[in-house]
Design an enzyme around this catalytic site. Sequence first.
Site: not given
Ligand code: UT7
Length: 327
Positions: A118, A254, A284
């Site tokens: 990225c 980005h 993204n």
């Molecule tokens: O471009 C390169 C750089 N990349 C980035 O900068 C990405 C950086 N990271 C992020 O943007 C965030 O960490 C994410 C958007 C990827 C994830 O957000 P988060 O707040 O860290 O969520 P998480 O991964 O901790 O997931 C929270 C919950 C989980 O459920 P439980 O375990 O709390 O019950 C996941 O299973 O959300 C659930 N979950 C979803 N639910 C519905 C994860 N993905 C989804 C989804 N739809 N697509």
Amino acid sequence: MTARMKTMRAQFAGVGSYLPENLVTNDELAKTVDTSDAWIRERTGIRQRHLAAPHETCAFMATRAAEAALAQSGIAAADIGAIILATATPDQAFPATATRVQAALGAGGFAYDLSAACAGFVYALGMADSLIRSGAIRNAIVIGAEVYSRILDWNDRGTCVLFGDGAGAVVLRGVESDDAASPGVLSTHLHSDGSLGDILYVNGAVGRRDLPGHLVMNGREVFRHAVARMSEAIDEALAANNLARTDVDWMIPHQANRRIIDGIGKKLGLGENQVVITVDQHANTSAASIPLALAVAMADGRIKPGNLLLLVALGGGLTWASALVRL
Ligand code: UT7
């Protein structure tokens, strides 16, 4: 009396972009992936993404974006000294997708792909700026083009909802100038930390039948590093040019996550009308996200000649980079 040294500066002469025709909203995605519009919007700010059809290859999209940028620049393809294409999703292991673009444009010079995930577009801008400053070439095309839809695991809702496809390009014109306030790239600042390679990576490679490769991400870890490293790179760019945060007209970060962008904007004290946001429309698009955002904000008249632009990105590697550009 001291003689003023004339140096070469790389000016933004044209900007172009290409987005695949197939637009997929969160609701449409939720028909095949266990997710919801509400989750995606709240956690990321994403509302929709463009996904490439089979004919919309990396080379096809990059060529379309470069053609538009060249047309705006008024520079002939034959007068291009280098094409640097930032991509993590080339069409083939080799030849470089950039050489396919070179052939399609009928461009001169040399062409190669650059892999910095990225952060790729800012890396490519840094390389092209160095080539122009050194006098090795006069004009360049810098492209970010990605087809992440082909490396996503569509069964992993934690990653597949986050990305989109597209391409953006900038034509750089080398101009002799002794005026530090004249248009051009002021500086670029590139970094990587290979010890963090396993928090965001592709678990395979082009040509590996056993493991063609899917994107794997520890989102929380990447998020943590994204805000910290990009904020550092911004401070570094401003300090190198004796500029203050208040001198920046537009930050074009980005576009990975609205919450990351807001976090950086807040740290910098930038208002919403100073930060270009397209993650809602494009999701993204990795190396393509900054030139795509630039194209949108130039086309709608928000970004104007003379504006000071701050570009900043972080991606797999980890790689991160910033650049200051006077339009
Ligand atoms: O471009 C390169 C750089 N990349 C980035 O900068 C990405 C950086 N990271 C992020 O943007 C965030 O960490 C994410 C958007 C990827 C994830 O957000 P988060 O707040 O860290 O969520 P998480 O991964 O901790 O997931 C929270 C919950 C989980 O459920 P439980 O375990 O709390 O019950 C996941 O299973 O959300 C659930 N979950 C979803 N639910 C519905 C994860 N993905 C989804 C989804 N739809 N697509």
